[in-house]
Design a protein around this motif. Structure first.
Motif, PDB file in Angstrom:
ATOM      1  N   ASP A   1       0.853  -1.190   0.000  1.00 45.41           N
ATOM      2  CA  ASP A   1       0.000   0.000   0.000  1.00 45.41           C
ATOM      3  C   ASP A   1       0.886   1.237   0.000  1.00 45.41           C
ATOM      4  OD1 ASP A   1      -2.165  -1.736   2.192  1.00 45.41           O
ATOM      5  OD2 ASP A   1      -2.617  -1.206   0.113  1.00 45.41           O
ATOM      6  N   TYR A   2       0.369   2.327  -0.573  1.00 42.64           N
ATOM      7  CA  TYR A   2       1.102   3.583  -0.496  1.00 42.64           C
ATOM      8  C   TYR A   2       1.186   4.051   0.953  1.00 42.64           C
ATOM      9  CZ  TYR A   2       0.880   4.386  -5.572  1.00 42.64           C
ATOM     10  OH  TYR A   2       1.034   4.289  -6.925  1.00 42.64           O
ATOM     11  N   PRO A   3       2.321   4.604   1.366  1.00 44.79           N
ATOM     12  CA  PRO A   3       2.403   5.210   2.696  1.00 44.79           C
ATOM     13  C   PRO A   3       1.462   6.411   2.808  1.00 44.79           C
ATOM     14  CG  PRO A   3       4.579   4.844   1.758  1.00 44.79           C
ATOM     15  CD  PRO A   3       3.603   4.611   0.664  1.00 44.79           C
ATOM     16  N   GLU A   4       1.138   6.795   4.035  1.00 46.16           N
ATOM     17  CA  GLU A   4       0.114   7.809   4.272  1.00 46.16           C
ATOM     18  C   GLU A   4       0.460   9.152   3.651  1.00 46.16           C
ATOM     19  OE1 GLU A   4      -2.885   7.546   5.536  1.00 46.16           O
ATOM     20  OE2 GLU A   4      -2.618   5.394   5.792  1.00 46.16           O
ATOM     21  N   ASN A   5       1.741   9.529   3.642  1.00 49.16           N
ATOM     22  CA  ASN A   5       2.080  10.867   3.169  1.00 49.16           C
ATOM     23  C   ASN A   5       2.422  10.926   1.690  1.00 49.16           C
ATOM     24  OD1 ASN A   5       4.355   9.357   3.707  1.00 49.16           O
ATOM     25  ND2 ASN A   5       5.632  11.115   4.215  1.00 49.16           N
TER      26      ASN A   5
END
Length: 495
Positions: A206-210
């Motif tokens: 998954d893409y990281p939050e930022n």
């Protein structure tokens, strides 16, 4: 050890002209080449041939002792949509397998005339390591996006896997590595094809939050795929949070260790002492996998939670280019990348700042100085180092990029549901991402608005139905608000 970069070169929706965008991509490639030294680069999407040639030069000139070549297929001559593999010839010998690929397609099409009919969407290369003699079947794959539905695209991806396995059965590689843009939600694909057996495993993440694409709630489409013998050195790939005005997808970087066959283990053990760093870390005495035993995968335990070689040196020293003197060689500050699921202590937390269109750690102060980080007897000290004039011109930020980390001191961004204030719009969007269960932001873009603080709608709602009503109501309003009133959720600060 295999060091691989996967980069989708598509431009998406951007107001950047192609010469300016390609210049930013050149800078990114130079930076990554200098700091991470990939020996394989997978590329996809539309990009002019002359710009692809620059990537070859930038890789060769910024990785000492390297010489890169490009193997590619052109999918569309008009748009220059392509799939490509850049290979370091100082590490790999390239073996011609064009006939084997053609024979596999001919055999598959005897029973199914339409089998993988867009075969230009995958380029396959057989590479043999100069030290150790490992054979790698490499592929860059770009799945079709337009004029195709999800079931048809899944069939398209499955046919690519079948084609890949057919070629592997002919050329007998030790390992398979794929860099891909699947244009597909592969977590759903994996669930729906759980009973199937393929010759490669998709490394989901998954893409990281930022990440910008995470904040904009974009799907993850770019993946590495590996055969069982390759061992990732990290649980997830490293994700470069490049401005989507430059690259529509975030590039990926990952390293893999590989076993050697029993027949070559003695030879390898005798040569590793003189091998380059990318060829020295191999696992001995593991039987070579073949396509016949590429069964269902067991969960792979990574060697470490983060790629060990991704820890950047604190001080960079000038180096001489390996090819043409003073051509496309950069000395630059540490580029920050985002690694999913990696805990960082407070002292290691990266302050993301916008610098030349990319996310950097410790961005230069006022674009003319950088912090040189030194460690002496366990104590940390900083020394300011003046940049050359050439570096100053290189460090100019993008005009179209997001606000810098410090933001505009005259405005603050407000969440109308929580009454919280944020220094930057990026901070507000990060807040939306963290509260996504009860925050449904509009984020409609207004490309005609030159004010970068006001070119995206900042309204947010507690229900998805309320968001849909808002978008329906504002469908004919180009900026989603009354131009005679203040812009919603931007607060002007008094000096």
């Amino acid at each position: 050890m295999i060091s691989a970069l996967c980069i989708n070169l598509g431009k998406g929706k951007t107001e950047l002209h192609e010469p300016e965008r390609s210049s930013k991509i050149d800078d990114f490639v130079q930076n990554v080449a200098y700091e991470y030294k990939p020996d394989i680069v997978f590329s996809q999407d539309a990009y002019a041939t002359k710009h692809l040639e620059k990537i070859t030069t930038n890789l060769s000139n910024n990785i000492e002792g390297s010489r890169f070549v490009l193997k590619k297929n052109v999918i569309n001559e008009n748009t220059k949509d392509h799939v490509g593999i850049f290979l370091n010839e100082k590490i790999y010998l390239i073996i011609d397998i064009e006939n084997e690929c053609r024979k596999v397609l001919e055999n598959k099409r005897v029973d199914n005339a339409d089998f993988f009919n867009e075969d230009k969407r995958a380029v396959l290369v057989l590479a043999k390591t100069i030290i150790g003699g490992q054979k790698l079947l490499l592929s860059s794959f770009h799945a079709k996006r337009n004029k195709i539905n999800d079931p048809q695209r899944e069939k398209h991806i499955i046919e690519f896997f079948s084609y890949l396995e057919g070629v592997a059965e002919r050329v007998k590689p030790d390992h398979i590595l794929v860099g891909s843009d699947t244009n597909h939600r592969m977590k759903l694909f994996e669930r729906r094809t759980r009973s199937n057996t393929f010759c490669v495993k998709v490394l989901l993440y998954d893409y990281p939050e930022n990440c910008e694409r995470k904040i904009k709630e974009r799907n993850v489409y770019d993946f590495f795929m590996i055969s069982p013998g390759l061992i990732p050195t990290s649980a997830d790939p490293a994700v470069f949070n490049v401005d989507t005005a430059i690259l529509d997808h975030h590039p990926l970087f990952m390293r893999f260790e590989y076993p050697t066959s029993n027949t070559t283990s003695n030879t390898t053990s005798n040569t590793t002492s003189s091998a380059p760093s990318d060829q020295s870390k191999v696992v001995q005495n593991v039987a070579r996998p073949t396509c016949s035993n590429f069964g269902s995968f067991q969960p792979m335990e990574p060697v470490s939670s983060t790629p060990p070689a991704l820890n950047l040196p604190k001080t960079f020293h000038p180096r001489q280019p390996s090819l043409n003197q003073n051509q496309n060689v950069r000395t630059f500050s540490s580029m920050s990348l985002v690694s999913p699921n990696v805990h960082q202590s407070t002292s290691q937390t990266i302050e993301n700042q916008q610098f030349h269109g990319f996310c950097f750690a410790q961005a230069p102060q006022q674009n003319i100085q950088k912090n040189k980080f030194q460690e002496s007897q366990g104590q940390k000290t900083y020394q300011k180092v003046q940049h050359s004039q050439a570096s100053i011109s290189y460090a100019q930020p993008l005009q179209q990029s997001k606000p810098a980390a410090k933001g505009n001191p005259e405005v603050k961004f407000k969440c109308e549901l929580c009454d919280q204030m944020f220094e930057t719009r990026h901070g507000l969007f990060t807040h939306f991402g963290r509260q996504k269960m009860n925050h449904f932001p509009c984020k409609e873009s207004f490309p005609g608005d030159l004010d970068t603080d006001r070119n995206i709608c900042l309204r947010v709602f507690t229900k998805e139905s309320s968001l849909k009503q808002h978008r329906t109501k504002q469908r004919n309003n180009v900026r989603h608000h009354n131009p005679g009133v203040a812009f919603p959720n931007i607060v002007k600060m008094q000096n």
